[in-house]
Structures are given as structure tokens and as C-alpha cells.
Design an enzyme around this catalytic site. Structure first.
Site, PDB file in Angstrom:
ATOM      1  N   ARG A  27      18.485   6.357  59.823  1.00 10.91           N
ATOM      2  CA  ARG A  27      17.978   7.656  60.084  1.00 10.91           C
ATOM      3  C   ARG A  27      19.076   8.635  60.603  1.00 10.91           C
ATOM      4  O   ARG A  27      18.790   9.895  60.598  1.00 10.91           O
ATOM      5  CB  ARG A  27      16.667   7.747  60.836  1.00 10.91           C
ATOM      6  CG  ARG A  27      15.690   7.226  60.090  1.00 10.91           C
ATOM      7  CD  ARG A  27      14.440   7.103  61.214  1.00 10.91           C
ATOM      8  NE  ARG A  27      13.249   6.920  60.310  1.00 10.91           N
ATOM      9  CZ  ARG A  27      12.131   7.632  60.034  1.00 10.91           C
ATOM     10  NH1 ARG A  27      12.351   8.840  60.694  1.00 10.91           N
ATOM     11  NH2 ARG A  27      11.236   7.457  59.538  1.00 10.91           N
ATOM     12  N   TRP A  74      20.549  12.263  63.892  1.00 11.10           N
ATOM     13  CA  TRP A  74      21.286  13.009  62.452  1.00 11.10           C
ATOM     14  C   TRP A  74      21.495  14.487  62.659  1.00 11.10           C
ATOM     15  O   TRP A  74      20.226  15.244  62.750  1.00 11.10           O
ATOM     16  CB  TRP A  74      20.784  12.649  61.396  1.00 11.10           C
ATOM     17  CG  TRP A  74      21.500  13.259  60.233  1.00 11.10           C
ATOM     18  CD1 TRP A  74      22.612  12.711  59.628  1.00 11.10           C
ATOM     19  CD2 TRP A  74      21.051  14.407  59.204  1.00 11.10           C
ATOM     20  NE1 TRP A  74      22.899  13.259  58.407  1.00 11.10           N
ATOM     21  CE2 TRP A  74      22.157  14.368  58.268  1.00 11.10           C
ATOM     22  CE3 TRP A  74      20.243  15.264  59.241  1.00 11.10           C
ATOM     23  CZ2 TRP A  74      22.010  15.405  57.267  1.00 11.10           C
ATOM     24  CZ3 TRP A  74      20.105  16.273  58.435  1.00 11.10           C
ATOM     25  CH2 TRP A  74      21.217  16.324  57.384  1.00 11.10           C
ATOM     26  N   ASN A 100      12.209  14.178  66.479  1.00 14.77           N
ATOM     27  CA  ASN A 100      12.297  14.026  65.193  1.00 14.77           C
ATOM     28  C   ASN A 100      11.885  15.143  64.257  1.00 14.77           C
ATOM     29  O   ASN A 100      10.615  15.388  64.472  1.00 14.77           O
ATOM     30  CB  ASN A 100      11.894  12.620  64.537  1.00 14.77           C
ATOM     31  CG  ASN A 100      12.213  12.512  62.953  1.00 14.77           C
ATOM     32  OD1 ASN A 100      13.234  13.079  62.554  1.00 14.77           O
ATOM     33  ND2 ASN A 100      11.561  11.633  62.427  1.00 14.77           N
ATOM     34  N   LYS A 499      28.056   8.618  44.072  1.00 13.66           N
ATOM     35  CA  LYS A 499      28.214   7.431  44.828  1.00 13.66           C
ATOM     36  C   LYS A 499      29.888   7.479  45.214  1.00 13.66           C
ATOM     37  O   LYS A 499      30.252   7.046  46.380  1.00 13.66           O
ATOM     38  CB  LYS A 499      28.220   6.221  43.874  1.00 13.66           C
ATOM     39  CG  LYS A 499      27.000   5.353  43.479  1.00 13.66           C
ATOM     40  CD  LYS A 499      26.196   4.905  44.787  1.00 13.66           C
ATOM     41  CE  LYS A 499      25.491   6.053  45.366  1.00 13.66           C
ATOM     42  NZ  LYS A 499      24.199   6.190  45.524  1.00 13.66           N
ATOM     43  N   GLU A 502      30.063   9.992  48.020  1.00 10.72           N
ATOM     44  CA  GLU A 502      29.389   9.654  49.292  1.00 10.72           C
ATOM     45  C   GLU A 502      30.193   8.488  50.097  1.00 10.72           C
ATOM     46  O   GLU A 502      30.291   8.580  51.270  1.00 10.72           O
ATOM     47  CB  GLU A 502      28.061   8.790  48.919  1.00 10.72           C
ATOM     48  CG  GLU A 502      26.712   9.694  48.833  1.00 10.72           C
ATOM     49  CD  GLU A 502      25.610   8.780  48.413  1.00 10.72           C
ATOM     50  OE1 GLU A 502      24.776   9.198  49.025  1.00 10.72           O
ATOM     51  OE2 GLU A 502      25.819   8.076  47.472  1.00 10.72           O
TER      52      GLU A 502
END
Ligand code: G6P
Length: 622
Positions: A27, A74, A100, A499, A502
């Protein structure tokens, strides 16, 4: 947007909190921290960077406390540093909060609290909660009431964990449109954003509903609605599903997960299709139970009456949705729209009681996707979720679920869950087409038979890994890579580009091949590799023509094509081959060489392939 954990019981809290956090690192991994109460004293330990930094810190501090909360972050508000790491404390240093989500009115609250004399130490929206609870606590020294009064002032969607030095036998948890699970053990309780993190200790789980506060003690938990009225709900016993962190001999989870794809497909297909000459069956029961655990609850009449399908998703799941559109339109003759879930906010969503809205989400927790499906439901649409986590938020808001059989996907970049989502769309399209009479029985049998062969064909691609690696590394120094494809493989081009970005941080863009000439072609020169997905079928010739346009600009030419295609072999510098397959099924194969290419380039460049910078696996903020 983060992970929250808590522990209260006879054991030392720090190792339990760390173990829970490890399960939630997907997360976010910008920072991590814990707040524990030891000998009547609250202390916070936190560190920017990966969880291993916090682990090292705790090894030196060795807290013996048996109660605490923890967090993995994050970053949304404030850069990822020690100061902005959670937990955040109030000015008295006696209350700590982990959070969160987003407190939307945090600026206004901050100004008000500053006027009241509170001093802020971070740039986060979370810190206002610590000060606000502290302010309210002064009124009557009743922590539960202070939290309820604070919650009444907070706007947004969020989950909170709160401890207070004066109440060392309690942890408070707040859930507003998020997910929080309490695990009830023998004289000990656990808290986590994801039930998976508490299931390693107990399978007795109490999930918080959408606007609830929990008062957790070692002997259990009391639940309250936001008006302070006690809510009574029994814990549920969840299937044991231990969280296994095991690379199985592979260098990275990502590589292991790429290799797991044939197995994942076999399991997902096998779950819903016992034999190619039997209908697809989406009703799933467990332990011989008569009551379905999950499945599709539509009658044939309802299915026949669907006039539109609306697909909502984010990231890789959105790309799966784009393939889903082609399949559903082609096989079922139903018009389908696909939308990036975050783009629906603030717009009129044109769905109604004749629409089926499908949310695709591996985690089932993506805030934008959840919000879009909730909105569709409010507008009377039928709903369906495609997810890897039936116990997720998505699983709570729709009775109709297709659950992919991927096991846990640890690597942040999605691979096996993508092909499993695609597989779900194949199964769904075949199922709907059969019910609606849109395909002949012969065609349905042919489709199901072909689907059954896909895992074996994927294995043939994976067997060429060494060759794929060698060819991929020729392009490792590129600064820009363009991916093109048409029809069903336009989404493959988008996914290939995603992909590569990232994992390797190389700039990459995916385009519909026919669009290349309308602008993107301007970026091409001899330094730009162009990856073309070109498989035999209705768009084959046209895609080759588009690739020719790139070749005429001296671009470096890479193809994903079927074995033995001589035309392709002559025209391209590098060809990643897949076995021949009906075009309709090709997205289940064409993406594999792209995943491997991205992996090997990223690994060669020394990138953190399992946890790329700035990303999180599950994005629970809008
Ligand atoms: C994040 C992940 C992506 C994922 C997207 C949607 O951005 O990094 O890999 O595709 O979320 O996630 P979901 O759980 O809804 O499929």
C-alpha cells in the site's frame, strides 16, 4: 493512502506490528512508523523509506510495549521524510494517530487549530486529527466521545488508528468509506487495513462498516456508529489464507509472478468452467455449503435485458477492461463503454437499470473504482466486480463477483492479475453470449476449447525467456519507447508501455497503431524503439502498414508476432514470437513477452522491480 495496523495483548507489540506492516507494504513504502505505550509512556518511532529502515530502528530501540499502532505510507500530503511519516502526535505527546485516506478539509481545520494555539510539525493532513482529538479530549477526558466529536468535523474518506497514553488498554479505529479489519484472538486483538494482515494470527475477523468507530481491547471490540450508538455484529470466521512471502527461487516476485501465469489461468478457468462442453458457471460455494460464497446473481431474463455494459477501472485493470470491451461487443453484441474510474468523478454517469456496470480491481480497494461502482449502483445499474480479493471493499459493495485465482500478487506491477482479469472477461463474455443466444453452441464450444489451451501456449512463450532477455537488453539504453497495436491488441500496447515505465522508468507510450500518423510519429527517429503487436487477423495488414510508417522514420523495429511469420521477420529488427492462436485470444499471449522485456530491462538497469519508486499496489485515495 497507506496501511494501518494495531496490536493489543500479552505479546510484544513491535514484532507483531512489523509483521502486519510487511503484509501491507504493497500500500506504500515511502515511510513506516509505530506508536507504542510502554510503562504509561507513549513513544513514536518512524523512518522514511522502506519498512526495513523502521525494522532496523526498532532493533536498536527494542520497545517492550504490548500495545501499539503502526503505519506504512504512500505520500499524498507532504514529501516522504521522517517528519511526515506516521504516527503523528498531538502537542501534549499523549495521543498518536495513523491515517489512511484524505482529510479534505484539513487546511481549514489546521488554521482553526493554529488559532487555538496548536503547533504543527508536519505537512500532512493527518496531524490535524491528532490535534483535533486532543482538543476534544480536553472537554470531558472521554476518548471515545472526543473521537466521535472529531469525526463529525472531518470531511473525506479515511481510516484511522488512535492510541492515547492515558488509555493504554485501548486502541480506537475509525472507518469512513475505507476498509479496516479487527482480528480477535485469545486475549489479544489486531487491527489492519487488510484482513490478510490479521489473518496470520487469527481467523476471527470483525470488519468495520462504512461509518463506524471501534473501541478495541485485548478481550474484544465494541463498535459504534458515528452518532455514538453501539452496533452489534458478530465476527466472521475467514478461510485461512496465510500470507506467504516466498520468491520460490526466482530473483524477484515479479519474475515469479510472470511465470505463475499459466497456473493462475488454469485455476481461474477451472473454477468457472468444469469442461468445454458445459456452460460457464459463476456460482461458487465453499466447504460443501449450499449457500453460494459469491458468484453472479443475475437471472437469464435480466441478462437478456442488459442494454449496455459500463466498465470502470484504473491502471492495468483499465487495460483489461479495454480488452473486455472488444470481447463483450464481439461475442455478446452489447455496446460497452470503458472508463478510467477517476474520470467519472463530478460527471453525470449515464447508467440505468438496463446497464451492467463492471468494476475491475485486483485489490478491490482502489478508491476511484469503488467510488465509480457505488455511483453506478446509486443510479440503478446492475453491478459486478472482477477482483482477486473477495474479502475487499469491492466484495462488500456488489453481490456479483468474479474472483480471479492468482494468490497474492506481491510485486507492485501487475502481471498475473492482468491475465486473470482478461480470462475473467473471456469467461464472462462466453457466459453472457450463451445466455443471450448471441453465439451458436458450436462457436461456444470452440471458444471454450481454445481458452483451455491458453495456459499451455503461455508456457511455450515463457520457455523462450533466455532469448527474450537477450533481445530485450539491446534496448535497455533507450530513453523513449513507443508501443503500437490495433483492435484487441491496442490495450496490449498500452499495457506494454505501462509495464516498461513502471519497472524501468524509461518513458514509454502506447498508441492505437492507426493513430501513430496523427501526431506520435513526430517523436520517432533512429533512437526510438517501436514495439508493434501484429498477429494474424482482421487488423494484421493495417498494423503492418502502420509499422512501415515507423520504419520509414528509421525507428528501431520490434514486433510481437506469431511464430513463422516471414513477412514480420523481414521487416523487424527483433521479433518476440508467440504461438499461433485465434486473434480473439491473442491478448492472453502477446502481453507476456512485453512483461519479460520490461522486467529484464529494469533488472539490467538496477531498478527496484518489485517496489518501483513512487508507486503503490493499492491506491486507496481518489
Ligand atoms: C495501482 C497499481 C497498478 C494497478 C492499479 C489498479 O496504480 O500500481 O498496478 O493496476 O493500482 O489497482 P487495482 O487493485 O484496482 O486493480
Amino acid at each position: 493512502m497507506c496501511g494501518i495496523v494495531g496490536y493489543l495483548g500479552p505479546a510484544q507489540a513491535a514484532p507483531v506490528l512489523l509483521s502486519e506492516l510487511r503484509c501491507l507494504e504493497y500500500r506504500g513504502y515511502d515511510s513506516a512508523g509505530v506508536a507504542v505505550i510502554e510503562d504509561g509512556q507513549l513513544s513514536v518511532m518512524k523512518a522514511a523509506g522502506k519498512l526495513s529502515n523502521l525494522e532496523a530502528l526498532l532493533l536498536t530501540k527494542k520497545p517492550a510495549a504490548t500495545v501499539g499502532i503502526g503505519h506504512t505510507r504512500w505520500a499524498t500530503h507532504g514529501v516522504p521524510n521522517d517528519q511526515n511519516a506516521h504516527p503523528h502526535m498531538d502537542s501534549t505527546g499523549t495521543i498518536a494517530v495513523v491515517h489512511n485516506g484524505i482529510i479534505e478539509n484539513h487546511e481549514e481545520l489546521r488554521e482553526d487549530l493554529i488559532k487555538k494555539g496548536y503547533v504543527f510539525n508536519s505537512e500532512t493532513d493527518t496531524e490535524v486529527v491528532a490535534h483535533l482529538v486532543s482538543y476534544e479530549y480536553k472537554v470531558d477526558q472521554d476518548l471515545l466521545q472526543a473521537i466521535l466529536r472529531s469525526v463529525a468535523k472531518l470531511q473525506g474518506a479515511y481510516a484511522l488508528g488512535i492510541v492515547c497514553q492515558r488509555h493504554p488498554d485501548k486502541i480506537y479505529a475509525v472507518n469512513r468509506h475505507y476498509s479496516l479489519a479487527i482480528g480477535l484472538g485469545e486475549h489479544e486483538s489486531f487491527l489492519a487495513s487488510d484482513s490478510m494482515a490479521v489473518r496470520q494470527y487469527t481467523n476471527k475477523i470483525l470488519k468495520l462498516e462504512q461509518s463506524e468507530v471501534a473501541e478495541i481491547s485485548a478481550s474484544g471490540a465494541r463498535l459504534f456508529d458515528f452518532d455514538g450508538k453501539e452496533v452489534f455484529r458478530k465476527p466472521v470466521s475467514m478461510e485461512s489464507n496465510p500470507y506467504i512471502i516466498d520468491k520460490g527461487g526466482y530473483k524477484h516476485f515479479l519474475l515469479k509472478e510472470i511465470h505463475e501465469q499459466p497456473l493462475v489461468l488454469r485455476k481461474t478457468i477451472g473454477k468457472y468452467m468444469s469442461h468445454a462442453n458445459k456452460p460457464v458457471n459463476f456460482v461458487v460455494t465453499h466447504n460443501g455449503d449450499e449457500t453460494p460464497s459469491y458468484g453472479l446473481n443475475f437471472t437469464d431474463e435480466e441478462i437478456k435485458a442488459f442494454e449496455r455494459i459500463h466498465i470502470v477501472a484504473c491502471g492495468t485493470a483499465y487495460h483489461a477492461g479495454l480488452v473486455g470491451k472488444y470481447l463483450l461487443e464481439d461475442l455478446c453484441s452489447i455496446p460497452v463503454d470503458v472508463e478510467i474510474a477517476s474520470e467519472i468523478r463530478g460527471r453525470r454517469m449515464l447508467v440505468n437499470e438496463k446497464t451492467l456496470t463492471i468494476a475491475v480491481s485486483q485489490s478491490g480497494e482502489t478508491a476511484d473504482t469503488i467510488a465509480a461502482l457505488t455511483e453506478a449502483k446509486l443510479r440503478g445499474s446492475y453491478t459486478l466486480g472482477i477482483t482477486n480479493r473477495p474479502d475487499s471493499h469491492l466484495g462488500q459493495i456488489t453481490p456479483n463477483l468474479i474472483v480471479t485465482e492468482c494468490g497474492i500478487e506481491v510485486s507492485v506491477a501487475a502481471t498475473k492479475t492482468y491475465v486473470a482479469q482478461l480470462t475473467s472477461f473471456y469467461l464472462l463474455a462466453i457466459y453472457l453470449a450463451e445466455v443471450r443466444g448471441a453465439v451458436t453452441p458450436e462457436r461456444a464450444l470452440q471458444l471454450k476449447t481454445t481458452l483451455n489451451t491458453i495456459p499451455m501456449l503461455q508456457e511455450r512463450i515463457l520457455a523462450k525467456e533466455v532469448e527474450i532477455r537477450k533481445s530485450s537488453l539491446k534496448y535497455a539504453e533507450a530513453h523513449d519507447v513507443v508501443f503500437i497495436g490495433r483492435g484487441l491488441n491496442f490495450p496490449t500496447a498500452l499495457e506494454g508501455a505501462l509495464k516498461l515505465k513502471e519497472l524501468s522508468y524509461i518513458h514509454a507510450s502506447g498508441y492505437a497503431a492507426g493513430e501513430l500518423k496523427h501526431g506520435p510519429i513526430a517523436v520517432l527517429d533512429a533512437n526510438v524503439p517501436v514495439v508493434t503487436v501484429v498477429v494474424p487477423g482482421v487488423v494484421y495488414e493495417k498494423t503492418l502498414s502502420n509499422a512501415q510508417e515507423a520504419r520509414a522514420r528509421n525507428a528501431q523495429m520490434i514486433a510481437v508476432a506469431v511464430e513463422g511469420d516471414e513477412q514480420v521477420a523481414k521487416m523487424f529488427d527483433t521479433v518476440f514470437t508467440i504461438p499461433a492462436v485465434e486473434e480473439l485470444f491473442s491478448p492472453l499471449l502477446t502481453v507476456l513477452p512485453m512483461q519479460l522485456m520490461s522486467y529484464y530491462i529494469a533488472d539490467y538497469l538496477g531498478k527496484d522491480v518489485d517496489q518501483p519508486r513512487n508507486l503503490a499496489k493499492s491506491v486507496t485515495v481518489e
